[in-house]
Scaffold this active site. Structure first.
Site, PDB file in Angstrom:
ATOM      1  N   TYR A 239      33.812  30.514  -1.363  1.00 51.80           N
ATOM      2  CA  TYR A 239      33.877  31.340  -2.570  1.00 51.80           C
ATOM      3  C   TYR A 239      32.793  32.428  -2.516  1.00 51.80           C
ATOM      4  O   TYR A 239      33.059  33.604  -2.787  1.00 51.80           O
ATOM      5  CB  TYR A 239      33.676  30.437  -3.786  1.00 51.80           C
ATOM      6  CG  TYR A 239      33.762  31.114  -5.130  1.00 51.80           C
ATOM      7  CD1 TYR A 239      34.980  31.333  -5.743  1.00 51.80           C
ATOM      8  CD2 TYR A 239      32.602  31.506  -5.794  1.00 51.80           C
ATOM      9  CE1 TYR A 239      35.062  31.934  -6.996  1.00 51.80           C
ATOM     10  CE2 TYR A 239      32.669  32.108  -7.039  1.00 51.80           C
ATOM     11  CZ  TYR A 239      33.901  32.321  -7.638  1.00 51.80           C
ATOM     12  OH  TYR A 239      33.964  32.920  -8.870  1.00 51.80           O
TER      13      TYR A 239
ATOM     14  N   LYS B  70      33.520  36.456  -2.353  1.00 49.67           N
ATOM     15  CA  LYS B  70      33.061  37.328  -3.435  1.00 49.67           C
ATOM     16  C   LYS B  70      32.099  38.396  -2.933  1.00 49.67           C
ATOM     17  O   LYS B  70      32.070  39.520  -3.456  1.00 49.67           O
ATOM     18  CB  LYS B  70      32.409  36.490  -4.535  1.00 49.67           C
ATOM     19  CG  LYS B  70      33.391  35.616  -5.315  1.00 49.67           C
ATOM     20  CD  LYS B  70      34.533  36.428  -5.897  1.00 49.67           C
ATOM     21  CE  LYS B  70      35.340  35.654  -6.923  1.00 49.67           C
ATOM     22  NZ  LYS B  70      36.489  36.439  -7.430  1.00 49.67           N
TER      23      LYS B  70
END
Length: 309
Positions: free
Chosen positions: A166, A170
């Protein structure tokens, strides 16, 4: 200030069936936009399909007097991204706004994270952004108008434990947004990053008992401005968390020049190298990449007596 509206604009919002994406879709529709509500209805880990959430948001928009259409294709594939943008064209004949919000999370320590789980999260967040930006961007450039908002995270800016995939995705979205902003600027296409935090499914399993109110409605207006024709900037990152709105930047120290370096030299100069008393911020647009190089080259020429390039 008069109300900022989106009358006759066409917006695509991915991950719009729940949470933040739902708030974005409802706000834009309430201000006059026609909205493509994209959501596969999958679980938090990206498994399964449920058309219900997307269709429920569409029904909510229509009940309030707006217009919207559901799309349950996945951003995780190129074909899915193309289908999402095609939905906007088939229904409304254009696309003006693209908000990529879709996301999944698969938590595991770096020691235990599987390659499959890493790829799955990257596919939705980072590749998913490319899968919708790629077909939408040429259309926006042809129209000489577009607003693109990509979703990063404080996990992408500062990292977090148990979510390496993640965090990597991002962080990658910031680089993608910068490239889109640079290429889009001459064409009237702006691209910015929202760094949001809200109590959504992403927070499942986390202890948030000491947190202040963190509703999605505290984030949506910031995204609304980034999506509006009056958006004042491109290639920027805005943070929205618990009612606080801020700008995030990449900053550098002024640095230290030497004509040659040894390991020991770096160690001895490290305090000065790391000194952020007077930070440098190079704006992405019009030419942050070039400004960075020019600053470094000028420092070298000043200290060596070489003529400026």
């Amino acid at each position: 200030m008069s109300e900022l509206r989106f009358d006759d604009r066409v917006a695509v919002v991915t991950g719009a069936g729940r949470g933040l994406g739902r708030s974005y879709a409802l706000l834009l529709a309430a201000r006059g936009a026609n909205v493509v509500v994209n959501d596969t209805g999958s679980s938090l880990t990206g498994e399964g399909l449920d058309p219900g959430p997307a269709h429920e948001v569409v029904a909510e928009i229509r009940a309030a007097g707006g217009d919207a259409v559901a799309c349950v294709d996945s951003v995780a594939t190129a074909a899915g991204g193309q289908a999402i943008i095609r939905t906007a064209l088939d229904r409304y004949g254009r696309i003006d706004i693209l908000i990529h919000n879709a996301g999944t999370v698969r938590r595991a320590s770096l020691k235990e994270m599987s390659y499959q789980d890493f790829d799955s999260v990257i596919d939705v967040h980072l590749r998913g952004a490319f899968h919708v930006v790629r077909p939408a961007f040429p259309l926006m450039c042809e129209a000489h108008y577009g607003r693109i908002v990509l979703t990063s995270s404080i996990g992408g800016l500062y990292g977090n434990c148990g979510v390496a995939s993640y965090a990597a995705a991002k962080a990658g979205l910031v680089g993608l947004s910068n490239a889109v902003a640079l290429e889009g600027a001459p064409e009237g296409v702006l691209c910015n990053v929202i760094v949001p935090a809200a109590v959504t499914r992403m927070a499942d399993g986390l202890d948030m008992s000491a947190y202040p109110p963190m509703d999605a409605d505290l984030v949506a207006p910031v995204v609304g401005l980034l999506a509006h024709e009056s958006c004042p900037g491109t290639g920027e990152m805005l943070v929205a968390v618990a009612g606080r709105v801020a700008r995030a930047v990449v900053a550098e120290s002024p640095g230290v020049y030497r004509p040659s370096w040894s390991i020991e030299d770096v160690a001895e100069c490290l305090d000065d190298i790391r000194d952020l008393t007077e930070p440098l911020v190079f704006a992405v647009v019009p030419d942050g990449h070039g400004e960075h190089l020019r600053y470094s080259f000028e420092m070298a020429t000043r200290n060596t007596g070489l003529p400026d390039a």
